[in-house]
Design an enzyme around this catalytic site. Structure first.
Site, PDB file in Angstrom:
ATOM      1  N   HIS A   1      54.762 -35.609   9.112  1.00 19.92           N
ATOM      2  CA  HIS A   1      54.177 -35.871  10.432  1.00 19.92           C
ATOM      3  C   HIS A   1      55.217 -36.435  11.407  1.00 19.92           C
ATOM      4  O   HIS A   1      54.855 -36.992  12.437  1.00 19.92           O
ATOM      5  CB  HIS A   1      53.028 -36.871  10.304  1.00 19.92           C
ATOM      6  CG  HIS A   1      51.981 -36.468   9.319  1.00 19.92           C
ATOM      7  ND1 HIS A   1      51.309 -35.277   9.398  1.00 19.92           N
ATOM      8  CD2 HIS A   1      51.500 -37.095   8.202  1.00 19.92           C
ATOM      9  CE1 HIS A   1      50.449 -35.181   8.394  1.00 19.92           C
ATOM     10  NE2 HIS A   1      50.552 -36.270   7.653  1.00 19.92           N
TER      11      HIS A   1
ATOM     12  N   GLY B   1      51.823 -40.001   4.391  1.00 19.11           N
ATOM     13  CA  GLY B   1      52.554 -38.855   3.880  1.00 19.11           C
ATOM     14  C   GLY B   1      53.619 -38.395   4.848  1.00 19.11           C
ATOM     15  O   GLY B   1      53.459 -38.492   6.066  1.00 19.11           O
TER      16      GLY B   1
ATOM     17  N   HIS C   1      46.835 -32.478   8.404  1.00 17.64           N
ATOM     18  CA  HIS C   1      47.253 -31.912   7.123  1.00 17.64           C
ATOM     19  C   HIS C   1      46.834 -30.457   7.005  1.00 17.64           C
ATOM     20  O   HIS C   1      46.884 -29.880   5.922  1.00 17.64           O
ATOM     21  CB  HIS C   1      46.645 -32.702   5.958  1.00 17.64           C
ATOM     22  CG  HIS C   1      46.922 -34.158   6.012  1.00 17.64           C
ATOM     23  ND1 HIS C   1      46.046 -35.060   6.588  1.00 17.64           N
ATOM     24  CD2 HIS C   1      47.979 -34.881   5.565  1.00 17.64           C
ATOM     25  CE1 HIS C   1      46.556 -36.276   6.498  1.00 17.64           C
ATOM     26  NE2 HIS C   1      47.723 -36.199   5.888  1.00 17.64           N
TER      27      HIS C   1
END
Length: 333
Positions: free
Chosen positions: A56, A53, A219
């Site tokens: 980051h 995802g 997250h």
């Protein structure tokens, strides 16, 4: 929510366009949301593919280049890339020597990289091997994964395996080395504030003015416990001691010590933390062979930090020192 974005639904695509504009040594496949090396793959070199995802950064796209990754697959914010993306990256970097997937242990990432490997086996002749990164000692299971999460150790695996691939080592040997790096890496993080996902428009969780979260994930997953605000010395103790006891690390071990910022913590504070971590390691007789300080495995605008210790031998140190030229890491070239 105050963010330098246009439309939350366009943030990943526009960030990738910005990377392409800023880094001509990279090639961005906008259709598949891939970041690739712009130079031609070396014949006979194993290709390294990772991803996950977005949010980051610089993980993973910022680590594409000489001595590290050949391709990074960018999912939506905190969302895994899909198998078709990963397969497109696989075919783009293959030179006939095979492709290594470096996968953080999150349920979506694991499932989609597994599906991509199955597609590669069914539709191509590309040999694919997968290394799972699960270095987080904070919790055994989280909202996103079964088993330990993959966090700061991912950078260690990508750098050391990337150097080995640049030397022309075969796929099986690189995979074995990458697994050894992961098995010798341990991490733990903490948060001073939550992050705010652009599409959500509000913090993922609430922390009081006098609270910090110990053991968070990248997250914003909850950690081991919520505690009153503490000094850098006390926080370092809460992060390092569980790491040292988990492997366990012992006197005379040599480590790469990675003090990571979660996205909104200034370097001034990270260096304060690094000195506290170094003091604890000295007290345990653990030698810092190499160090890295900065925001490399982040969680959007979260304030906080994480510590990663990787127990290393001479070969791993040599590969860490090997030349690397990426947007986020660069030395020796």
């Amino acid at each position: 929510m105050k963010k330098l974005i246009n439309n939350p639904s366009d943030v990943v695509a526009e960030a990738l366009a910005g990377m392409a504009a800023a880094h001509p040594e990279l090639r961005v496949d906008e259709k598949n949301k891939l970041v690739l090396r712009a130079d031609e793959p070396k014949p006979g070199k194993v290709g390294l593919v990772s991803g996950g995802g977005s949010g980051h950064e610089p993980l993973h796209a910022g680590f594409v280049g000489t001595g590290m990754l050949d391709a990074a697959c960018a999912g939506e914010v905190f969302t895994s890339p899909v198998p078709d993306q990963i397969l497109a990256a696989t075919t783009a970097v293959d030179t006939g020597a095979g492709v290594l997937y470096i996968v953080k242990n999150y349920t979506g990432d694991v499932m989609n990289f597994e599906m991509a490997a199955e597609l590669a086996a069914a539709e191509t002749s590309i040999a694919v091997s997968t290394v799972l990164v699960d270095d987080d000692v904070a919790v055994q299971d989280s909202l996103y994964t079964a088993g330990r999460r993959g966090v700061g150790g991912t950078l260690m695996v990508e750098k050391i395996a990337g150097a080995a691939a640049e030397q022309g080592r075969p796929l099986a040997a690189i995979a074995e080395l990458a697994r050894a790096v992961n098995s010798n890496s341990r991490s733990m993080g903490m948060a001073l504030t939550s992050c705010t996902v652009p599409a959500a428009g509000k913090p993922t969780f609430e922390l009081g003015d006098t609270e910090i979260e110990i053991g968070i994930g990248i997250h914003g997953e909850p950690g081991r416990r919520r505690v009153p605000s503490a000094s850098a010395r006390e926080v370092a103790q809460m992060l390092v001691e569980p790491i040292l006891s988990d492997l366990p690390f012992t006197r005379d071990d040599a480590v790469i010590c990675f003090l990571n910022g979660m996205g909104a913590t200034p370097l001034l504070e990270l260096y304060v933390m690094f000195e506290e971590v170094a003091r604890i390691l000295r007290g345990h007789g653990v030698t810092i062979a190499r160090s890295l300080v900065g925001p490399y495995v982040t969680s959007l605008d979260m304030a906080g930090c994480s510590v990663t210790l990787t127990k290393v031998d001479e070969e791993m140190v040599t590969l860490w020192d090997a030349p690397v030229r990426t947007p986020a890491l660069r030395w020796g070239v």
